[in-house]
Design a protein around this motif. Structure first.
Motif, PDB file in Angstrom:
ATOM      1  N   LEU A 363     -11.424  26.306  -8.567  1.00 42.21           N
ATOM      2  CA  LEU A 363     -12.297  25.375  -9.193  1.00 42.21           C
ATOM      3  C   LEU A 363     -13.920  25.611  -9.277  1.00 42.21           C
ATOM      4  N   VAL A 364     -14.912  25.823 -10.125  1.00 42.53           N
ATOM      5  CA  VAL A 364     -15.908  26.436 -10.023  1.00 42.53           C
ATOM      6  C   VAL A 364     -16.891  25.359 -10.748  1.00 42.53           C
ATOM      7  N   SER A 365     -18.344  25.159 -10.504  1.00 43.83           N
ATOM      8  CA  SER A 365     -19.059  24.615 -11.417  1.00 43.83           C
ATOM      9  C   SER A 365     -19.764  25.461 -12.183  1.00 43.83           C
ATOM     10  N   GLY A 366     -20.088  25.351 -13.461  1.00 44.43           N
ATOM     11  CA  GLY A 366     -20.734  26.189 -14.432  1.00 44.43           C
ATOM     12  C   GLY A 366     -22.288  26.280 -13.720  1.00 44.43           C
ATOM     13  N   ALA A 367     -22.762  25.570 -13.119  1.00 47.67           N
ATOM     14  CA  ALA A 367     -24.093  25.845 -12.768  1.00 47.67           C
ATOM     15  C   ALA A 367     -24.271  26.839 -11.506  1.00 47.67           C
ATOM     16  N   PHE A 381     -24.061  23.713 -18.601  1.00 51.77           N
ATOM     17  CA  PHE A 381     -23.468  23.535 -19.826  1.00 51.77           C
ATOM     18  C   PHE A 381     -22.574  24.300 -20.471  1.00 51.77           C
ATOM     19  N   CYS A 382     -22.088  25.310 -19.559  1.00 59.08           N
ATOM     20  CA  CYS A 382     -21.073  26.401 -20.089  1.00 59.08           C
ATOM     21  C   CYS A 382     -21.668  27.073 -21.471  1.00 59.08           C
ATOM     22  N   SER A 386     -23.882  32.443 -21.155  1.00 54.71           N
ATOM     23  CA  SER A 386     -24.501  32.100 -19.884  1.00 54.71           C
ATOM     24  C   SER A 386     -24.036  32.173 -18.553  1.00 54.71           C
ATOM     25  N   LEU A 387     -22.601  32.404 -18.700  1.00 55.45           N
ATOM     26  CA  LEU A 387     -21.715  32.376 -17.451  1.00 55.45           C
ATOM     27  C   LEU A 387     -21.636  33.737 -17.235  1.00 55.45           C
ATOM     28  N   ASP A 388     -21.347  34.007 -16.001  1.00 54.68           N
ATOM     29  CA  ASP A 388     -20.838  35.316 -15.388  1.00 54.68           C
ATOM     30  C   ASP A 388     -19.378  35.470 -15.579  1.00 54.68           C
ATOM     31  N   VAL A 411     -15.278  28.062 -24.473  1.00 55.09           N
ATOM     32  CA  VAL A 411     -16.267  29.171 -23.920  1.00 55.09           C
ATOM     33  C   VAL A 411     -15.638  29.899 -22.912  1.00 55.09           C
ATOM     34  N   VAL A 412     -15.066  29.048 -22.004  1.00 52.06           N
ATOM     35  CA  VAL A 412     -14.249  29.303 -20.598  1.00 52.06           C
ATOM     36  C   VAL A 412     -13.047  30.013 -20.725  1.00 52.06           C
TER      37      VAL A 412
END
Ligand SMILES: *[C@@H]1O[C@H](CO)[C@@H](O)[C@H](O)[C@H]1NC(C)=O
Ligand SMILES: *[C@@H]1O[C@H](CO)[C@@H](O)[C@H](O)[C@H]1NC(C)=O
Ligand SMILES: *[C@@H]1O[C@H](CO)[C@@H](O)[C@H](O)[C@H]1NC(C)=O
Ligand SMILES: *[C@@H]1O[C@H](CO)[C@@H](O)[C@H](O)[C@H]1NC(C)=O
Ligand SMILES: *[C@@H]1O[C@H](CO)[C@@H](O)[C@H](O)[C@H]1NC(C)=O
Ligand SMILES: *[C@@H]1O[C@H](CO)[C@@H](O)[C@H](O)[C@H]1NC(C)=O
Length: 748
Positions: A363-367, A381-382, A386-388, A411-412
């Motif tokens: 589990l990971v936080s988008g931030a 905000f995913c 913007s995400l790696d 998005v995820v």
């Protein structure tokens, strides 16, 4: 261009906004020009429409007139400038001119919950003669809900038709009619010029009102059960007046009016419309006007109250000849468990039909996983891009969900992630159907999850498949629009509530479950929430009542449904009657109300006179040039409409307000009956009724009585309520009595 005609000079008008930046020509818009009742000579009427424009020097009249209405009412829609519209409104014979605007569109266990079981008694022969007209986004003719096995030919009174249309497999003896109205231009590329339902809304509402019994209906195995309408043997006629525009559908005044006109002429028994016209003035409100004409022809219109709750005075469709419906929840809901690696469990909302393959995922936080440093703000905000991606793959991601951005689980998933925990404090009123493992949580839970993620080196978690659970019910949905009635202080709205939360009913194959790009989930049934879903429950009940009492007036059917509704808990629903009206509908009791509060066209015209509308405005609604109120006022005051509920608005802050409600009840039970009054009065309010006993005999079937309400000013609360119930050994005829203070708008 200097001719001094009454209509032409407006074309020269230029509006200058922010000097030098924008120049807007006085653009022509579509207006509806309304003459009133349906003309005797339809051809002559159509010619008159052209003549009106010619008189205004609009040369290309055929080009200007978008549509002529010549059936139930006499009107036309035309492209006009504001000035032309103004001039035409002053012409002889023209009752009103108003702009064409667009309005938003605002099952299953729900029938058992309100007592209409599959084995409930029915008048099958009569029921198959009932035609439910639905004004909505179209219909799915191949849906099992509208198959015609066992149906005979349409009732003899039916005058409607059905295509052939493009992309529409056709009608049958169940779905006996379908028409579409798209009078103000072409549909968007996503929609089709045909009664076919691309949105899903119309298929859903029509199947709630009158769909067949379909076994084994479900969405992903959830809400498993039998889908059915209130009157499975009744016929359905669809009038497509709402069209897909972007993510939703909307319905324009001119299409709505055309739909009403056609439904009335075709011979439907009830009209169901799950949309609202937000124009408060009845004389400019297409649904108020259309439904008045329907009422004149003995057709009750049932409409949704809107999804703008819990704001006060947000209720729509307020005309007293409409049955206005709010949405209540039933005793089933969904839970969505998030289990964290430390064993802690949180409950989220939404519908996630994905079975987890593992007990746990990282589990990971988008931030914490922005693509670049600059993306950090967006990655919490995913937001797409913007995400790696390397840090999303195979993981569950916790993100905030911003309004107007793509759904975070989507998005995820697109980056190879497992799913998303979406944090939001702005929960959609629809149960969100996730396109990948997902759940929606509030910021309190979000903080706890964020805390956990940063408390360990190997945070992990899992979102379990959604389960159905039993919950306390009924309750009014928070999104359901609330009173007090912003138009008529004396009329309580909504009238009743009906199930409108997580309703399973038929859906279109032409749209994915979420309607989002890339969603590949399709289903014959889906779950939707809204007063849109509550409305057809009541339309179906009205059809059910009519199948037992084919000769009852629209007001009698409405009264039967209102006075037999089950009062709801004021403790659970702190807006009281402003949230639920008379209460939760009870179809079986509505068949046998004992007494009804009847009304007819004259009653409503008198009401409108008392409301202070001008004779001309009333003319607009009722379809005559003008109404002479002074010849109609019976001198009883504006509480005199024979409405099945009572509402008193308090005057000053200082003095006691006295409300006098004259009512007449008509006996529809055993000819020889005696009813006694039971009054419940809230604190600080005195309610008396005279006489306290009503005796009916074969020769006296209607009785008049007077209710006097004396209320002191209320210091702290805005609204209190009591009730009057007429009781016989077999019936309880209950009317809520609402006393409230109009809240003054804060002035700076
Ligand atoms: C509608 O029919 C046309 C012509 O047959 C076809 O090209 C189109 O794909 C159809 N649209 C849908 C949504 O089925
Ligand atoms: C947040 O959600 C949790 C779990 O459903 C609930 O217990 C809590 O009351 C909610 N908090 C707020 C502030 O709504
Ligand atoms: C309407 O009802 C009133 C009272 O019952 C009656 O006097 C009147 O004739 C009715 N009007 C119409 C148009 O039916
Ligand atoms: C309206 O009705 C009143 C009372 O019946 C009558 O005196 C008056 O002349 C009428 N007005 C018009 C314009 O017909
Ligand atoms: C309110 O009531 C008091 C006492 O009865 C009276 O003196 C006062 O004039 C009233 N005020 C208004 C605005 O009516
Ligand atoms: C109604 O009231 C009368 C007089 O108080 C009483 O005799 C009668 O039993 C009551 N009827 C019912 C149905 O309660």
């Amino acid at each position: 261009m200097s001719r001094s005609s009454p209509c032409t000079h407006s074309n020269l008008l230029l509006l200058v906004i922010f000097a030098g930046l924008t120049l807007i020509n006085a653009e022509k818009k579509v207006y509806i020009v309304y003459f009133g009742d349906g003309p005797d000579d339809k051809q002559a009427a159509a010619q008159t429409h052209q003549d009106v424009l010619s008189k205004c020097d609009i040369v290309d009249t055929e080009e200007s007139i978008v549509h002529s209405y010549t059936k139930s009412f006499n009107a036309f829609a035309a492209k006009l400038s504001e000035d032309e519209a103004q001039k035409i409104s002053e012409m002889e014979g023209v009752v009103s001119v108003f702009p064409n605007r667009h309005h938003k569109l605002h099952t299953t266990r729900s029938w058992d919950f309100i007592g209409l079981t599959q084995t409930a008694r029915r008048q099958l022969k009569q029921e198959s003669n009932i035609i439910v007209g639905v004004l909505d986004s179209g219909i799915t003719p191949q849906s099992e809900s509208f198959a015609d096995d066992g149906f005979g030919p349409p009732p003899a009174k039916w005058k409607g038709s059905c295509g052939p249309f493009a992309n529409f497999s056709g009608c049958n003896n169940k779905l006996i009619g379908a028409k579409y109205f798209k009078l103000d231009g072409k549909p968007s590329p996503e929609d089709i010029l045909s009664p076919v339902d691309v949105e899903g809304h119309g298929t859903h509402t029509a199947s709630i009102a009158a769909g067949n019994i379909v076994q084994n209906a479900n969405l992903f195995g959830l809400k498993k059960g039998t889908a059915r309408g209130a009157v499975p043997s009744a016929r359905v006629a669809m009038y497509k007046v709402c069209w897909v525009t972007g993510p939703t559908a909307d319905c324009s005044d001119m299409d709505v009016l055309a739909g009403f006109e056609a439904a009335i002429a075709d011979g439907v028994d009830v009209i169901s419309i799950s949309s609202s016209d937000d124009k408060l003035n009845y004389a400019e409100n297409s649904i108020a006007i259309g439904s008045f004409h329907a009422m004149k022809k003995g057709i009750l219109t049932i409409a949704s109250g809107g999804n703008e709750g819990p704001d006060e005075s947000s209720i729509l469709n307020n005309a007293p000849w409409i049955l206005t419906v709010g949405a209540s929840g039933i005793d089933r809901s969904f839970t969505n468990k998030v289990v964290l690696g430390n064993g802690k469990t949180f409950l989220g909302s939404g519908l996630s039909a994905f079975d987890p393959k593992q007990k746990n995922y990282p589990l990971v936080s988008g931030a914490d996983i922005p693509k670049t440093k600059a993306d950090k703000e967006y990655s919490s905000f995913c937001v797409e891009g913007s995400l790696d991606p390397t840090k999303v793959k195979g993981k569950l991601v916790y993100c905030k969900q911003a309004i107007g951005t793509p759904r975070v689980e989507f998005v995820v998933k697109g980056l190879g992630g497992i799913g998303a925990i979406a944090e939001s404090n702005d929960f959609p009123h629809n149960t969100q159907i996730f396109t990948a493992p997902g759940t929606m949580i509030n910021d309190t839970v979000g903080q706890a999850i964020d805390g956990y993620i940063h408390s360990t080196k190997t945070p992990s978690g899992v979102i379990q498949r959604t389960e159905e659970v039993k919950i306390p019910a009924p309750f009014v949905a928070s999104f359901s629009s609330r009173g007090p009635n912003p138009v008529s202080q004396h009329i309580l709205k909504p009238d009743v509530v009906a199930p409108g939360v997580d309703i399973l009913a038929s859906y279109t194959p032409l749209r994915s479950l979420t309607g989002l790009k890339g969603d590949t989930q399709f289903s014959k049934f889906t779950i939707v929430s809204g007063t849109s879903m509550a409305c057809p429950h009541v339309s179906g009940i009205a059809a059910y009542v009519k199948s037992f009492h084919p000769d009852w007036s629209p007001a009698a059917i409405k009264s039967a449904i209102t006075t037999t509704a089950k009062p709801m808990s004021k403790r659970v629903n702190n807006d009281g009657e402003f949230a639920y009206g008379a209460g939760l509908v009870d179809p079986l009791r509505a068949l046998s109300p004992g007494l009804v509060y009847d009304m007819n066209e004259t009653s409503y015209i008198q009401f409108l006179c008392h409301e202070g509308l001008s004779g001309k405005s009333i003319g607009t609604i009722v379809g005559s040039k003008s109404v002479n109120c002074s010849s109609l006022l019976p001198g009883l005051g504006n509480d005199a409409l024979n409405y099945p509920t009572m509402q008193l608005s308090l005057k000053g802050k200082n003095e006691t307000t006295v409300g006098v409600f004259w009512r007449t009840v008509t006996n529809v039970g055993p000819a020889q009956s005696v009813y006694n009054a039971t009054i419940e009065a809230p604190q600080g309010v005195e309610i008396t009724v005279t006489p306290t006993t009503l005796v009916f005999s074969p020769t006296v079937q209607a009785q008049r009585f007077k209710v006097v309400v004396k209320a002191k000013p209320m210091a702290s609360t805005q609204m209190v309520s009591g009730s009057l119930a007429w009781r016989s050994p077999r019936h309880i005829v209950r009317s809520p009595i609402v006393i409230y203070t109009m809240r003054m708008k804060e002035t700076a």
